[in-house]
Design a protein around this motif. Sequence first.
Motif, mmCIF file in Angstrom:
data_model
loop_
_atom_site.group_PDB
_atom_site.id
_atom_site.type_symbol
_atom_site.label_atom_id
_atom_site.label_comp_id
_atom_site.label_asym_id
_atom_site.label_seq_id
_atom_site.Cartn_x
_atom_site.Cartn_y
_atom_site.Cartn_z
ATOM 1 N N GLN A 255 0.950 -1.325 -0.028
ATOM 2 C CA GLN A 255 -0.125 -0.288 -0.024
ATOM 3 C C GLN A 255 1.030 0.998 0.060
ATOM 4 O O GLN A 255 1.960 1.318 0.427
ATOM 5 N N SER A 274 -8.091 10.919 4.868
ATOM 6 C CA SER A 274 -9.373 10.696 4.058
ATOM 7 C C SER A 274 -10.448 11.476 4.790
ATOM 8 O O SER A 274 -10.444 12.246 5.680
ATOM 9 N N THR A 299 -7.833 3.580 -2.900
ATOM 10 C CA THR A 299 -7.693 2.182 -3.445
ATOM 11 C C THR A 299 -8.930 1.712 -3.491
ATOM 12 O O THR A 299 -9.080 0.736 -4.184
ATOM 13 N N ASP A 300 -9.937 2.268 -3.110
ATOM 14 C CA ASP A 300 -11.433 1.957 -3.609
ATOM 15 C C ASP A 300 -12.052 2.497 -4.831
ATOM 16 O O ASP A 300 -13.063 2.606 -5.110
ATOM 17 N N GLU A 301 -10.977 3.382 -5.404
ATOM 18 C CA GLU A 301 -11.159 4.121 -6.753
ATOM 19 C C GLU A 301 -11.961 5.422 -6.755
ATOM 20 O O GLU A 301 -12.416 5.847 -7.747
ATOM 21 N N GLN A 302 -12.234 5.503 -5.320
ATOM 22 C CA GLN A 302 -13.016 6.928 -5.328
ATOM 23 C C GLN A 302 -11.978 8.033 -5.461
ATOM 24 O O GLN A 302 -10.784 8.111 -4.982
ATOM 25 N N THR A 319 -16.402 7.755 -8.894
ATOM 26 C CA THR A 319 -15.432 6.661 -8.775
ATOM 27 C C THR A 319 -15.114 6.259 -10.111
ATOM 28 O O THR A 319 -15.867 6.266 -11.085
#
Length: 475
Positions: A255, A274, A299-302, A319
């Motif tokens: 990460q 965040s 990492t959640d594509e947001q 997203t």
Amino acid sequence: MTPTSTDRWSAEGGRDGEPLDEADLRLRQRRRFVAVVAVLAVVCGLFGVLTHLQGPKLTDVQVDASAVVERSGQQLRLFSNQALAHVDPDQVVVSPAAPFTVETSGDVVSVQFTDRLRYDTDYRVSVSGVSSIYQRQTSDLEARFSTEQAVTWRIVHGRDGAEDSLEQADLKGGAERRTVWSAPRIQAYEVFDSAVAVLTDDGAQSTLSLVSLDGVAAETLPLPLPEGPGLVTQLGADRATTTLAFSWQPEGSEQETLYTLPLQGQRAVAPVTSIAGEPLTVLDWQFVPGLDSVVAQATDEQVTLFDLSGAAPPRPLGTFVALQGVSLDGRGIVAATALQAFRVDLSTGEQTPIPFSAVEGQTPFRGELVAVGATEYVQQVALPTDGGTSFSSLIVLDDEQEARVVFRPPSGSSEIEGFSVSPNGQFLAVETATATSPTDYTYTIDPTPAEVTTTVVDLASGAVVASFLGHAASW
């Protein structure tokens, strides 16, 4: 001694030889003084009348010839000898043409350039029909200035075990390049007004150095070392606020956390947090030109806009599977879902699909993209050839109506390794190498072949401006 005329008047009196008493002498002197003052007043009055009859005159011009090519929103200020009436935009002509706004305050006309101006260009700004707030007599004001020539930076890999070099040269006359810094395994760099931040690593631990532009002085900048050794996997900077940002990957982790490092004050490394208040792990991110902000893909594509000053809360933008870049004007981003690329307005969040054009009558495979204008994009594309058994790689400028080829590799043995666009959208820098040139894939950031040639092209004309050995061109 022969008496002077003054002696005669004071000693002998008037023209009849009668002596003047003290009162008469003072009266005569007063009359002379009044007469002189009256003449001077008349002369000054005549000059004042002539000045007003001629209209306002230009007394001074202020413009930063360096800042106008580096940052948008810069001003040219024209100073007059009179307080001015309101100046409308249609009274102003900028040549070569550039978008602008105009304001009038007191004796100053301020012309603010919406976008960055072109390098090494002579500009003329004329303001017609200018009048003062007191009378209607008009005149024209004109200012001329020349913008600075482009200076390019590049990384040149060392040969046969030699150190890598960070070089600087004028875009024109680039053969007179100079080495600013040499070190093993230079990964990336960011240029500021008086120093350059240089990132190196040994494959396990990164080192971030701040080097003076003459290469004489260098200091080591802090990294998140309390977390243990690790690597910087992406480096960026905002020159206006002298703020660095980087992705940090601790040893043994997959990460990457986004950190900032202001070069002013205490130079404290701090994670970007965040919406939930946790250190932000990222897939990709970029600075927004002209703002103390970054756009980051978590990492959640947001994808979210983060104000690094803390003046505004994080703003989610949607997203997306890919963050393709921030526009050069800093007003939007380009991001893509699995099916469609979008232009996203940073002020409103509005998403507008991008209608890409055919290239030489074919539907290309699309790659890296840079938004150079509201509806203009520079993009690397691949076209199928020989019935689809091979591909040719090109760089095109797409205005959503047609795609114009702006760079084609000089030979079939050359391959496009990457490209960048100058901050003002004037120049395209394309990296090429032969397919047989070896690549050291142990480099953490942007492994490139040992011998890369960068070709600089004027986007408007398509003309080749310069060519030099090296990669990662910066301006």
